[in-house]
Design a protein around this motif. Sequence first.
Motif, PDB file in Angstrom:
ATOM      1  N   ARG A  49      38.744  15.808 104.658  1.00  0.00           N
ATOM      2  CA  ARG A  49      38.461  15.297 103.311  1.00  0.00           C
ATOM      3  C   ARG A  49      36.967  14.947 103.225  1.00  0.00           C
ATOM      4  O   ARG A  49      36.527  13.939 103.757  1.00  0.00           O
ATOM      5  CB  ARG A  49      39.287  14.047 103.028  1.00  0.00           C
TER       6      ARG A  49
ATOM      7  N   ASN B 207      37.447   4.895  94.648  1.00  0.00           N
ATOM      8  CA  ASN B 207      38.060   5.472  93.446  1.00  0.00           C
ATOM      9  C   ASN B 207      37.040   5.973  92.423  1.00  0.00           C
ATOM     10  O   ASN B 207      37.410   6.613  91.444  1.00  0.00           O
ATOM     11  CB  ASN B 207      39.097   4.527  92.820  1.00  0.00           C
TER      12      ASN B 207
ATOM     13  N   ASP C 193      36.810  11.756  99.090  1.00  0.00           N
ATOM     14  CA  ASP C 193      38.158  11.216  99.192  1.00  0.00           C
ATOM     15  C   ASP C 193      38.346  10.013  98.261  1.00  0.00           C
ATOM     16  O   ASP C 193      37.740   8.960  98.442  1.00  0.00           O
ATOM     17  CB  ASP C 193      38.396  10.785 100.658  1.00  0.00           C
ATOM     18  N   PHE C 194      39.155  10.194  97.244  1.00  0.00           N
ATOM     19  CA  PHE C 194      39.485   9.127  96.284  1.00  0.00           C
ATOM     20  C   PHE C 194      39.983   7.883  96.990  1.00  0.00           C
ATOM     21  O   PHE C 194      39.726   6.756  96.537  1.00  0.00           O
ATOM     22  CB  PHE C 194      40.569   9.659  95.327  1.00  0.00           C
ATOM     23  N   LYS C 195      40.660   8.060  98.104  1.00  0.00           N
ATOM     24  CA  LYS C 195      41.220   6.883  98.779  1.00  0.00           C
ATOM     25  C   LYS C 195      40.136   6.031  99.432  1.00  0.00           C
ATOM     26  O   LYS C 195      40.333   4.848  99.694  1.00  0.00           O
ATOM     27  CB  LYS C 195      42.262   7.327  99.808  1.00  0.00           C
TER      28      LYS C 195
ATOM     29  N   TYR D 200      40.898  14.650  96.240  1.00  0.00           N
ATOM     30  CA  TYR D 200      40.003  14.938  97.369  1.00  0.00           C
ATOM     31  C   TYR D 200      39.412  16.328  97.248  1.00  0.00           C
ATOM     32  O   TYR D 200      39.902  17.175  96.482  1.00  0.00           O
ATOM     33  CB  TYR D 200      40.741  14.808  98.715  1.00  0.00           C
TER      34      TYR D 200
ATOM     35  N   CYS E 101      41.845  18.844  95.033  1.00  0.00           N
ATOM     36  CA  CYS E 101      43.095  18.287  94.530  1.00  0.00           C
ATOM     37  C   CYS E 101      42.835  17.035  93.714  1.00  0.00           C
ATOM     38  O   CYS E 101      42.111  16.140  94.147  1.00  0.00           O
ATOM     39  CB  CYS E 101      44.019  17.956  95.709  1.00  0.00           C
TER      40      CYS E 101
ATOM     41  N   ARG F 252      47.152   9.193  91.842  1.00  0.00           N
ATOM     42  CA  ARG F 252      47.614   8.785  93.175  1.00  0.00           C
ATOM     43  C   ARG F 252      46.592   9.135  94.239  1.00  0.00           C
ATOM     44  O   ARG F 252      46.327   8.393  95.162  1.00  0.00           O
ATOM     45  CB  ARG F 252      48.943   9.468  93.498  1.00  0.00           C
ATOM     46  N   ASP F 253      45.993  10.322  94.062  1.00  0.00           N
ATOM     47  CA  ASP F 253      45.106  10.797  95.127  1.00  0.00           C
ATOM     48  C   ASP F 253      44.164  11.843  94.543  1.00  0.00           C
ATOM     49  O   ASP F 253      44.429  12.417  93.470  1.00  0.00           O
ATOM     50  CB  ASP F 253      45.953  11.419  96.259  1.00  0.00           C
TER      51      ASP F 253
ATOM     52  N   ASP G 142      45.462  14.525  92.057  1.00  0.00           N
ATOM     53  CA  ASP G 142      46.880  14.230  91.888  1.00  0.00           C
ATOM     54  C   ASP G 142      47.032  13.148  90.814  1.00  0.00           C
ATOM     55  O   ASP G 142      47.340  11.989  91.094  1.00  0.00           O
ATOM     56  CB  ASP G 142      47.457  13.776  93.233  1.00  0.00           C
ATOM     57  N   SER G 143      46.734  13.542  89.577  1.00  0.00           N
ATOM     58  CA  SER G 143      46.796  12.597  88.466  1.00  0.00           C
ATOM     59  C   SER G 143      47.859  13.034  87.484  1.00  0.00           C
ATOM     60  O   SER G 143      48.379  14.147  87.566  1.00  0.00           O
ATOM     61  CB  SER G 143      45.444  12.545  87.752  1.00  0.00           C
TER      62      SER G 143
END
Lengths: 466, 466, 466
Positions: C85, C93, C88-90, C77, C157, C74-75, C159-160
């Motif tokens: 951040r 990716n 940042d994965f957002k 960083y 973080c 989901r996220d 968030d997987s």
Amino acid sequence: MRLLKELDRKDPVEVGRELHDFASELFPICRSITGNGIRQTLTRIRQRIPMEILEVPTGTRVFDWTIPKEWNIRDAYIKDATGNRLVDFKQCNLHVLNYSVPLQATMALKQLKPHLHTLPEYPDWIPYRTSYYKEDWGFCLSHNQMLALRDSDYEVCIDSTLTDGHLTYGECYLPGSLTDEVLISTHVCHPSLANDNLSGLAVATALAELLTEHDLRYSYRFLFIPGTIGAITWLARNRETVERVRHGLVLTGIGDAGGLHYKKSRRGNAEIDQAVAHVLRHHCEGSAILEFSPYGYDERQYCSPGFNLPVGCLMRSVWGTFPEYHTSADNLDFIKPHQLADSLRVCASVIDVLENNLRYQNLNPFCEPQLGKRNLYRSRGGDAIAMETNARLWVLNLSDGEHSLLDIAERSGLPFSTISQAAEVLREAGLLSLVAEDVPEKAQPNSNFDAGMSLAQSSRGPRRST
Amino acid sequence: MRLLKELDRKDPVEVGRELHDFASELFPICRSITGNGIRQTLTRIRQRIPMEILEVPTGTRVFDWTIPKEWNIRDAYIKDATGNRLVDFKQCNLHVLNYSVPLQATMALKQLKPHLHTLPEYPDWIPYRTSYYKEDWGFCLSHNQMLALRDSDYEVCIDSTLTDGHLTYGECYLPGSLTDEVLISTHVCHPSLANDNLSGLAVATALAELLTEHDLRYSYRFLFIPGTIGAITWLARNRETVERVRHGLVLTGIGDAGGLHYKKSRRGNAEIDQAVAHVLRHHCEGSAILEFSPYGYDERQYCSPGFNLPVGCLMRSVWGTFPEYHTSADNLDFIKPHQLADSLRVCASVIDVLENNLRYQNLNPFCEPQLGKRNLYRSRGGDAIAMETNARLWVLNLSDGEHSLLDIAERSGLPFSTISQAAEVLREAGLLSLVAEDVPEKAQPNSNFDAGMSLAQSSRGPRRST
Amino acid sequence: MRLLKELDRKDPVEVGRELHDFASELFPICRSITGNGIRQTLTRIRQRIPMEILEVPTGTRVFDWTIPKEWNIRDAYIKDATGNRLVDFKQCNLHVLNYSVPLQATMALKQLKPHLHTLPEYPDWIPYRTSYYKEDWGFCLSHNQMLALRDSDYEVCIDSTLTDGHLTYGECYLPGSLTDEVLISTHVCHPSLANDNLSGLAVATALAELLTEHDLRYSYRFLFIPGTIGAITWLARNRETVERVRHGLVLTGIGDAGGLHYKKSRRGNAEIDQAVAHVLRHHCEGSAILEFSPYGYDERQYCSPGFNLPVGCLMRSVWGTFPEYHTSADNLDFIKPHQLADSLRVCASVIDVLENNLRYQNLNPFCEPQLGKRNLYRSRGGDAIAMETNARLWVLNLSDGEHSLLDIAERSGLPFSTISQAAEVLREAGLLSLVAEDVPEKAQPNSNFDAGMSLAQSSRGPRRST
């Protein structure tokens, strides 16, 4: 067995020096296709490697040929009226036409001249000439020497003997797990010529010495023979052994400064042809592969159509293409320790290929096996793989029981040793099995020197020299 | 038999002159695929070589084709209002569209123009055009001639006939020891064009003449035929003879100043392909080998898939690649006596290869036989061997019953004649024997002209011209 | 069917734009070898072509491999102390090491650093890295980003989730008259990388779309699969289908500005190898044919020795040879609409060859048939023939039931389409017949989606995604 690895544990300078020293030790001996020169030479080789020395009597028929009379020589000279030796065999054994009949005479220059051989293009060099099969006499001398001869009478002496005796050759058999053989042949009949063929003789001896220290897959047979008649004699007396020859090399003229040349066997696509070409391509710049031709060295006999053996010829500069060939300039300076050592390395590499050129079966032939879980692949995806990983993929992909490791090396463009090591790693990981017919049989306990023995005891009755 | 040797006894200038003279003699005749022009041409050839002249009636089916009506022409012209012949068949027979239907008319330039053919890029040359299979009429003229035509009325006459008659061709059969045949085919249907194909016709005739003087291994069949329909007719009428054709050549356009070109047979690896390539490689610089293609001369028919005969095509400059092709510039100056003679020499060399390309068995296949004791080797060892000695070694090494002498010549890089002479010397010395299936059978005493005869007597009923 | 002709009815600029648009639509999705990214991607493809989406549970054995846990994210960083951040994965990716395990931690730079991946040579680019089969975590960032990191504590973080789930792939089966199949395989597991392999995915989708509009001789199977594990999974589950694969292509990296490269199948001489080489030779300058090697894309699996399928790989620039490979620089600017459209044209041409590569029998094999009377030849003799006439002669000459049209195209040097059209004209004129075994059987009425169905119903129990 990795012969090259063993060899590379030694100091290459030392290896080269030893090879050159052995050539130097043998250089002064006056060899011919028969006689004491060749016996002395073989005796020195036998001090280094296990070897039979075999003798075949004058008059023995060997195919279309007959063993000639044995020739020996003590002295030869041309003296002027004041007794000065103008041409002296004791200074250089090339001075006498090899196989000259005995002679003691005084004659005018005019009578002498037709028996003098010189090289006008290289007026300081003495040519090497022979007359094995037609009785004759003669002297070889430098062109300048000949020009200095005044119109006078000369005392001419050739203190030789040409009588019934024997042809002598050496045979070193090193048994391996297989009765299939690798034949290494080198001629030992030339007098004081260094490249042709003390270089071949020295490298072959060192190679045999190296092999005696290892467990072998193939059996090895080294022949130290007089050119042409020696190869013919050996072939005539070993019709059955010949069938075991799976690969063969004639070693000759491999000490000069030139690049390596390999002349392919008559078959042109034998495993030895593929193996030497592979090694030369990866080993060194400036090497070349030559097509087979029926003129050359003893491969002429091994590759005659009735035998058609997979035997090629490894040289440096090609015979007849360099001016020093068959002259007094082919001396100990003409051969280089470094080049001798390098030739030995190439021979070791070729044997490494032959010994390890097996075929495997990929035990997971459907898709790639997961190398990662066996720690045989990089775990991080996204970047490039190393050559050794690539070699593993090649071995897995082509190990279908048909492709040999050499085939895989050739198709992948990778060195044989890399492919061979990849196969070992994969076999240890349980991913490959050896193809059944490539699994070596157990060593035959009594095979050592069997062939030499049977020669010795054959009805053809060779006498063993002592 | 060594045809080239025989040919080379003659003065080459004289040979060239005779070839050119024969072309010159035939040049003025207006040939076509049928008619009196081709009859006259064949009659002149028959004065030089034994030949049947065969005729096949209009309407005869030959495979997918039908023998067309016979065309003959006496005169043709375009006259202006004052009666001047502006375009005159009697000045040049290319002026008429070959196979033009008869015509006598007066018409305006506008009506005439669609029937006029010119070459704008070469405004002084007359093109050669035909309309064999679609009834039409027309004139070919130089572009400058056409530009000079004013907008006026013209008297147009084509005094031709297109009626039931015959297709005529010539066949010269020279029997040899074998019933296997060499086919030499040349088209004879072109009017006043020298290279295409009086050059081929003249060389083929001279070659046949030369062959009549010799004992032959193969039988030879020379065809002098109209292009396409002639080859088809001959093939249709000789389905069984065709099986005997072992080698074949279409000879065409071999008199111009260009280098020799050989277009390979459809098979691509037939003995004729190998033989011509060998001869051209050793004979001359600037020659080239072309892959087969289905467009070209009568090899199109011989190499159709149902026959797939080993027939190639020998030319100098390739059709369509030089501007003079199919124009009035392909005249007697365009062909050179020297080139005609050279083409004949190449044909003779090719036949020498075919006649002598045998396979031998080395009777001493194990090791080399001792050539020295047979005086076939230099007796003095140490220096180089001559090319002829080398050729002997090659022949001995490869005479395993499989390699032909041509194979040996190719692999050794030596000329076929050298290899062939070496084989002869070795056979005389008892060292070789001919492979059984290559031993020629005895000549069939009655085979001469058999094929021609059977044609003449066949139910298809060809009429023999007298 | 002539696919290229159909394709060329569309505006090429439009075709390129549509391909690029589709790639752009899919670009932002974070794909991996499992998970929702690949599901979303396949769902978009299914909006365009008929396709099954299949799922295989974690833990399923597929040959030597096991379906891994399913990964979703989901996220992710890296935050500095102030909460910014920094990575940042957002934003991209690629920033997270693909398949990173979940993580929530604060750590010093020193601890973080071993988990950071950069490209020092391209300091602004983010590398693409994965760790599918070894549990790990990490971040990929530009080298400049890393250099800017101060020695401090960072909040890290990921968030997987990495849990039991499924591997998902898509299969589009288009039935033709033959059950023999053409396999088109493209990997769909890479996140925001455009050339590798949204280009392949977009072209394959468009190709399938194009094929749905036509009657097909072969059946076509398009695979949209995660790399390596997807191909292995499909092969493991379709041992019987595999036998029907007659030709195959892996499509990958075909949107960049480079020339086309085709890597041959392991067989090296398969019809697909011949077909693609032919198309590239005639289609464009600057293309190249590469020998097979076992490293690369999914052809590794298709060409593993147990399968040895005739599957090659079509690319533009070769993987690993351009710096943008597997970095953030492989973005939507790196692929060009024009190149995508051109790649699609090449695929269509290859399929045209495969579909039309038949063998014919010349029904008039003895001599040429008379094309003139069928209006298939120029009626006026003397000047050159057109390429299409030449093509007819080639087809007639080589249509002996052995040569395929592609063989004829290769030997003649003419484009396949010219040869194929010539064959059609000749067949219509009654001069050719199709070789019996090349005549397509009637379409099997129920074959549509049969393979997909049987997968769905097999005891291996794949779950169909909805």
